[in-house]
Design an enzyme around this catalytic site. Sequence first.
Site, PDB file in Angstrom:
ATOM      1  N   ASP A 381       0.861  -1.174   0.000  1.00 50.55           N
ATOM      2  CA  ASP A 381       0.000   0.000   0.000  1.00 50.55           C
ATOM      3  C   ASP A 381       0.903   1.232   0.000  1.00 50.55           C
ATOM      4  O   ASP A 381       2.120   1.125   0.188  1.00 50.55           O
ATOM      5  CB  ASP A 381      -0.889  -0.043   1.252  1.00 50.55           C
ATOM      6  CG  ASP A 381      -1.816   1.149   1.338  1.00 50.55           C
ATOM      7  OD1 ASP A 381      -2.345   1.557   0.299  1.00 50.55           O
ATOM      8  OD2 ASP A 381      -1.989   1.671   2.451  1.00 50.55           O
ATOM      9  N   ASP A 574      -1.722  -1.013   6.072  1.00 51.75           N
ATOM     10  CA  ASP A 574      -1.949  -0.538   7.431  1.00 51.75           C
ATOM     11  C   ASP A 574      -3.400  -0.188   7.751  1.00 51.75           C
ATOM     12  O   ASP A 574      -3.739   0.060   8.901  1.00 51.75           O
ATOM     13  CB  ASP A 574      -1.095   0.701   7.708  1.00 51.75           C
ATOM     14  CG  ASP A 574      -1.589   1.919   6.930  1.00 51.75           C
ATOM     15  OD1 ASP A 574      -2.029   1.732   5.785  1.00 51.75           O
ATOM     16  OD2 ASP A 574      -1.538   3.033   7.479  1.00 51.75           O
ATOM     17  N   ASP A 578      -7.139  -2.488   3.819  1.00 49.35           N
ATOM     18  CA  ASP A 578      -6.118  -3.452   3.409  1.00 49.35           C
ATOM     19  C   ASP A 578      -6.373  -4.855   3.970  1.00 49.35           C
ATOM     20  O   ASP A 578      -5.707  -5.818   3.561  1.00 49.35           O
ATOM     21  CB  ASP A 578      -4.732  -2.991   3.872  1.00 49.35           C
ATOM     22  CG  ASP A 578      -4.306  -1.696   3.208  1.00 49.35           C
ATOM     23  OD1 ASP A 578      -4.654  -1.505   2.031  1.00 49.35           O
ATOM     24  OD2 ASP A 578      -3.636  -0.885   3.868  1.00 49.35           O
TER      25      ASP A 578
END
Length: 680
Positions: A381, A574, A578
């Site tokens: 990410d 995080d 996700d």
Amino acid sequence: MNKHITHPHPPKYDNDGNFICCTLEEKIDGKTPPPIAPRKEEHHEGDGHDHSHDHSHDGALGWKAYLPALLSLVLLLSGLAIEHLLEASFFQGWVKIVWYSIAYIPVGLPVIKEAWEALRKGEVFTEFFLMSIATIGAFAIGEYPEGVAVMLFYAIEELFQTAAVKRAKNNIKALLDVRPKTANVFRNKSYETVNPKTVTVGETIQVKVGEKIPLDGILLSEKAALNTAALTGESKPQNVVKDEKVMAGSINLDGVIELQVEKLFNDSSIARILELVQNATSRKSKTELLIRRLAKIYTPIVVYLAIAICILPYFFVADYVFTDWLYRALIFLVISCPCALVISIPLGYFGGLGAASRKGLLFKGATFLDQLTKVNTLVMDKTGTVTKGVFKIKDIKITGDFSEAEFMKLLMAIEVKSTHPIAKAIMEYSTDNNLPEATDIQEIAGKGLKGKVDGKIILVGNKKLMEQFVIDVPTETDSIVESIVMVGIDGQFAGYVTIADELKEDAKTTIQQLRASGIKQLIMLSGDKNSITQKVAKELGITNAKGGLLPEDKLNEVETIKKDATKVVAFVGDGINDAPVLAASDIGIAMGAMGSDVAIETADIIIQTDQPSKIVTGIKIGKATQRIIWQNIALAFGVKIIVLILGAGGLATMWEAVFADVGVALLAILNAVRLQRMEW
């Protein structure tokens, strides 16, 4: 499932086959605690006492744990000195037997007790049984010191092993101490600081600036600015108004706020992650499972071989002496105890887990320590993973007849009273702190601010604000991907400031090190705008990047990658968005300091420091752990095979047997402990 395969400390297994580690003291008491168990005192809610120094859970053992072994050692050495150095005439017959029996009891009785309990359950071929028969047999043939020595070194091995495991467990527990431990709750007409576990639904809690919200709730204050990057994956702070939901884990950015608790602490995702951490060793590696299966076959075979060594020579040896061949069989039994072989695996992984925890890496199981070394595709990410998730001034563009200092002073004079996170980023600009005073400041909802500074009408906001006051905006601003604050002065466009998320300090070096460590493919997937995602990816040297993705889009991307069977995929993220990808990937890695609790719960590995470079550290620790474990396996197999052959041929005494069993186990423990001493 056979709980007592080989060894009374590790390994023990529950009915589901999960590895359970218990200390010698716990076995004597008949208790089998769960792995990585929390301090019992931590469950005492609001008792006002500090339990952080309970010695039963410290990395070092309490002094009482050493008393049995110390007593046996003193009596054994004293007996040997009286018998061989002083050659005292009284030290023979029943005196000698009683002396060594007293020396044997402190270390031997607990093992005999466990052997009896195992026999009652129908479990014959256990470590307890082997050690008991071998040492009692040594007494039966008059080898008293050797019988005591076997049990004594066995007990010393237990102490070393327990201390090593406690150290690793203590390191892992230390990571949990950084989680929020207090809540300011309104009781008895004032706010008091309590354990979040004691707060009930409906109570009011207060959160100060910079504090992490400890419980889910409803905002009672008029408004709040929250850093929710850990929850949403978006870099822009969230503005929440009265009666809206506030999630635990968000960080309060401005002013003191109050909220009404909506969920108990034990119902939160924070509580669930604690439970997962406590069972970190339940997911065993393939190596550990293989050795365990071999031990189940190995143990009964050597017992039958020992019986054969004692009895079969009667039919083939002319000068057969029963006590001689019984002694050989007993030596064979002591050597055959596979404790060194079996404990070297879980202790090796405990060493690796402990070393990782000291570096801010939490592995939820030994299998993930192995799996991380095999990853060849890393998907990440953007926000909160490789970027900080906070606003900073990036560029200042001035089109009017102002110096940068004059321009920023006018802008800051308007923004100085604003509580918006973007305004705070602007106020971090360095000036001489002598700002002009702004008057007639008014907020234009969804557009920005208007005010007067030194007689000039100042507009600060977005493009919509400029258009409302008929100010022409340069077309170049349309291509800017970052957040932009435009400034109009007396009806003319004066310039703008771009606000952007910052890369983490170690982000660029991490990408280089990941490639050097064998990661062949690096991919960035983000929910942020594609233009921003591409720009960040370019800065990092990542060629494969996609932005503007919903959680299901990220999931589809990863599942497409996984269709290639040659790829072992790890995902780093995080936020709550996700979580589906963390669960679907071969290895899920979550940022633990700022990451959402859902992401932390779903992930297999947690980076407590939020530094992406820790992934490289984890790979190094995983590879070192594998080396240590295979060294231990080779050592245990090699030494045992040699001494087994010597023992069967009558060329090894009980002392060599003690070294082959307990000595090798101690070496394996010390080798595993090395992992916690290494620098990474």
